[in-house]
Design a protein around this motif. Sequence first.
Motif, PDB file in Angstrom:
ATOM      1  N   GLN A  92       0.833  -1.205   0.000  1.00  0.00           N
ATOM      2  CA  GLN A  92       0.000   0.000   0.000  1.00  0.00           C
ATOM      3  C   GLN A  92       0.870   1.259   0.000  1.00  0.00           C
ATOM      4  OE1 GLN A  92      -2.277  -1.195   3.484  1.00  0.00           O
ATOM      5  NE2 GLN A  92      -4.161  -1.261   2.257  1.00  0.00           N
ATOM      6  N   ASP A  94       3.748   1.523  -1.482  1.00  0.00           N
ATOM      7  CA  ASP A  94       4.186   1.676  -2.871  1.00  0.00           C
ATOM      8  C   ASP A  94       3.076   2.273  -3.733  1.00  0.00           C
ATOM      9  OD1 ASP A  94       6.692   0.670  -2.309  1.00  0.00           O
ATOM     10  OD2 ASP A  94       6.130  -1.404  -2.765  1.00  0.00           O
ATOM     11  N   GLN A  95       1.819   1.884  -3.452  1.00  0.00           N
ATOM     12  CA  GLN A  95       0.700   2.460  -4.204  1.00  0.00           C
ATOM     13  C   GLN A  95       0.585   3.963  -3.961  1.00  0.00           C
ATOM     14  OE1 GLN A  95      -2.453  -0.025  -2.663  1.00  0.00           O
ATOM     15  NE2 GLN A  95      -2.521  -1.275  -4.516  1.00  0.00           N
ATOM     16  N   ARG A  98       3.161   5.938  -5.902  1.00  0.00           N
ATOM     17  CA  ARG A  98       2.959   5.985  -7.351  1.00  0.00           C
ATOM     18  C   ARG A  98       1.784   6.876  -7.768  1.00  0.00           C
ATOM     19  NH1 ARG A  98       4.187   0.293  -6.974  1.00  0.00           N
ATOM     20  NH2 ARG A  98       1.944  -0.167  -6.964  1.00  0.00           N
ATOM     21  N   VAL A  99       1.010   7.397  -6.807  1.00  0.00           N
ATOM     22  CA  VAL A  99      -0.119   8.266  -7.142  1.00  0.00           C
ATOM     23  C   VAL A  99       0.404   9.558  -7.753  1.00  0.00           C
ATOM     24  CG1 VAL A  99      -1.983   9.662  -6.169  1.00  0.00           C
ATOM     25  CG2 VAL A  99      -1.701   7.299  -5.448  1.00  0.00           C
ATOM     26  N   VAL A 570      -7.246   4.165  -4.412  1.00  0.00           N
ATOM     27  CA  VAL A 570      -6.269   3.128  -4.760  1.00  0.00           C
ATOM     28  C   VAL A 570      -5.990   2.196  -3.593  1.00  0.00           C
ATOM     29  CG1 VAL A 570      -3.857   2.745  -5.389  1.00  0.00           C
ATOM     30  CG2 VAL A 570      -5.191   4.478  -6.585  1.00  0.00           C
ATOM     31  N   THR A 571      -5.889   2.766  -2.370  1.00  0.00           N
ATOM     32  CA  THR A 571      -5.451   1.966  -1.222  1.00  0.00           C
ATOM     33  C   THR A 571      -6.580   1.498  -0.328  1.00  0.00           C
ATOM     34  OG1 THR A 571      -5.145   3.927   0.169  1.00  0.00           O
ATOM     35  CG2 THR A 571      -3.284   3.249  -1.209  1.00  0.00           C
TER      36      THR A 571
END
Length: 931
Positions: A92, A94-95, A98-99, A570-571
């Motif tokens: 999460q 890493d997510q 990357r946003v 995303v998370t």
Amino acid sequence: MLRIIWRQLRGRAWRSAALLAGVLVATTGFIVLTGATSASRLQVTGDVERNTRAAYDILVRPKGSRIVLETDRRLVRPNYLSGLYGGITNAQYDQVRRVSGVDIAAPIAMLGYASAFIPTPLDITDAVDRRLDRQVIRVDPTFVAERGLSTAPGKPQYVYVTKHPLIYPVFDPKSTTRDTLYTDGRTYPGDECEHPLPVREVMPDGSSKPICGGEFGPSTDGRGSGVSERDIKSVAAVRLLPDGRFESGGVIQSRDDLPEPTDRLFLQMRLSVPLLMAAIDPVAENRLVGLDRAVTRGRPLTADDGPDDIPGGSLVNRAFPVLSSSRPYVDGAVRASYRRLVPATVAGVLETELADQLDHAPAVPVGEGRADLSGGYPTVQGGPLTTLVQAGPAEYDEQPGGTLRAREFPPKPDNPDPKSSVEPEVVPWLADDQSFRPLRDVALAKSMDVNRIWSVVGSFDPERLAGFSELSKLPLETYEPPRAEGADERSRQALGGQPLEPSGNPGGYLTPPPLLLTNLASVPKLLEGGTSPQRAAPLSAIRVRVSDVDGYSKRSAERVRLVAERIAAVTGLDVDVTLGSSPSAQTVELAAGSFGRPALRLSEKWSALGVASVIVQAVDRKSVVLFLLVLVVCALFLGNAVSAAVRARTPELAVLACLGWRPRRIGLLILGEVAVLGLAAGVLSLGLAVPVAAVLGNAIGWQRAAAAVPLALVLALAAGAVPALRAARAHPAAALRPAATTVRWLRRPRTLLGLALVNLARTPGRTVLGAGALAIGVAALTLVAAAASVFRGAIVGNLLGDSVALSVRGADAVAVVATVLLGAVAVADVLYLNIRDRAAELAALQAVGWTEGALARLVGYEGAALGVLGATTGSAAGLAGAAWLFNGVPGGLILVAAITAAGGVLAPVLATLVPAALLRGLPTAQLLAEE
């Protein structure tokens, strides 16, 4: 129709000029003042931008980490990290990185409290009698915390001072025998005392005897829960050298490593203090808050740092690197009384017998001392890592009025694993106090060959880190120590006027910020083989800074909002926007402690989200409302004047109706007259607004000034709408009949004041309009005067919103003064119309002997009555509004309301001078003849 309108305006030139002036003043004032509002808004927005620059813009927490109280009040509790142990996975994280739009994503993993022994030295030099050959200084300690409110006596500590030589044991990890080598070159049995490796005293005959002391305390009975430092006794041995210096020591590494003599004698008390440990990404933390630039000793922490294995005989010390805070942020101290005694013997006596002998020996008081743990904290270089204590978040019960009461939990439980091979450790003495947080022990991996410790590679000063501005300084700041002020006089007196700070209780209400920082790379090795549930999801929070955002603005707020929505989508984590936040005081009640601390009522700063946006909007609304009041009062003034004109022209309008004018055309005639006045006032205002604004130091453009024309026209039409409608609906025959009023009751007034009140009651609508116009101005004046006088120009607290949202600015004050003056003019206009309508009556009174002075007093009483009605109503409304805004009615606020009410009465009384002057030219004979 235009010709008729023009003739009507010319025929009543003075009246038309007065109406024109009212519209002109109101319109020009509104344009100029709203220009000042725009300039002030830019200034206030600038203040918000400067004071909402934060270390991060978005806070990401595990799903479900918000408590209900936070959701309901749109707040984030202080030290939100102290109760968060994991919940976010590395995937999460890493997510989040990357946003799109994320500039910095700084994770933090809260691990728990690691124990540390803080040396707290007590200076007992002056308690030593240098004439004595042998003596014992008894130190009776009292442990102190929470501003001295929590205290607990400790077991006595003894310092044996002798002039005889001392010899010290030499540590030999390779030795396989029980005999121990000492600094005199001889070996002695290791089982002469219960405490291993004692210091020995050389007797006059050349022999030596062990001083069986060291630290000893009650047995833990295998519970594995440890004991408190207040339950431990100690006997330390010190030699008084012939030159007056002191020599003290214990186990040494080699025969050449002898203790260095010192000029002062200190008893090294040790306080067990829990230090909150967290793991960070050093690279992200350096970018977010400048952690590397805040290092004051040693070196910064790096992402490549890892645990080092340090050989230590049969055990390997596995040292985990930490960057420690240079400030402990823990309120704790030891104070002690000193007594001196001369024992018969010390050397060669076993611990239990020696303790009993020293406890009951007569002693002489020889002084007192005190030491704070902050003095010895910087010397701490490491500590054990066998168990981490994790304290959950505080929980609350909401009381009437919004006060929060912190729930209580049982003190730290015993170790749940009775088979633990870990040696019992000394626990903080305050850990037995009442807890306000649920506690749990997290055992790390056990090994008979590896001893886990934390080791300091450097120190950092939290106060040198980048954070939030002073006005918007938030408990959201990761390294900001929490403080809570007393919320009532009793609590403030108990705390001595100082804030409550974290204590040495891991379950205490206030918790210190992370004081030990390791890197994320060390976390898997630290938790490996242990019982921590964080191994799968180690991260507690992610602090995000959005790119291309520098302070608060609508553009920045929208950009941050979009990034926050993407992260949440995303998370699936809980995401809060911290940009534009500000502290918000919450009242919290704490139950009494077990060591003397009374129940306290505290004011604690929580973090209100999105305050900057509310501030900017609130400033706009406040100013616009004040300036609209100018137009409202002007509209009342115009409406009253036009209504009076319609009433005076009733026969004329009735004739027009008889001649075939339709009601619609009659109404348009009235509207036409006020429209011409409004249009003329707008054109004049267009020419006046720019130079007037320039004189006041507030430049406005011609485009803004051009708004005066439609504004004045709309204002005039709005004021004339009701009178025009009334004129259009009047029946011609009814209009031509003489006005007569049915007498329902008759009461003869006996005084001038009574007659004045009766006169006002004859035209209630006109009276209410005049008094209402004045009441609006006085209410606004009361509010602004309260902020300017009682609160010294602003409702200023420690919060950003208090600092700018209700500031009293010059433009606001001008608007209020203009409103009050227009209200006074409206009162004067009411009196003028009353004099004109009752001219025949006044002439009759003059004919029967009334003097001009008596008639002037009558008019003055009417003005005073209107002033009292409007001023008291407005002052009461302003007082109620101020009490609602300021959460109370201070004594100063009542005084301000009384002063504004007096001013509100005085203004219309002075305004009566103009209509009263008309009485001098009253044509008595003509009026009586017409009647």
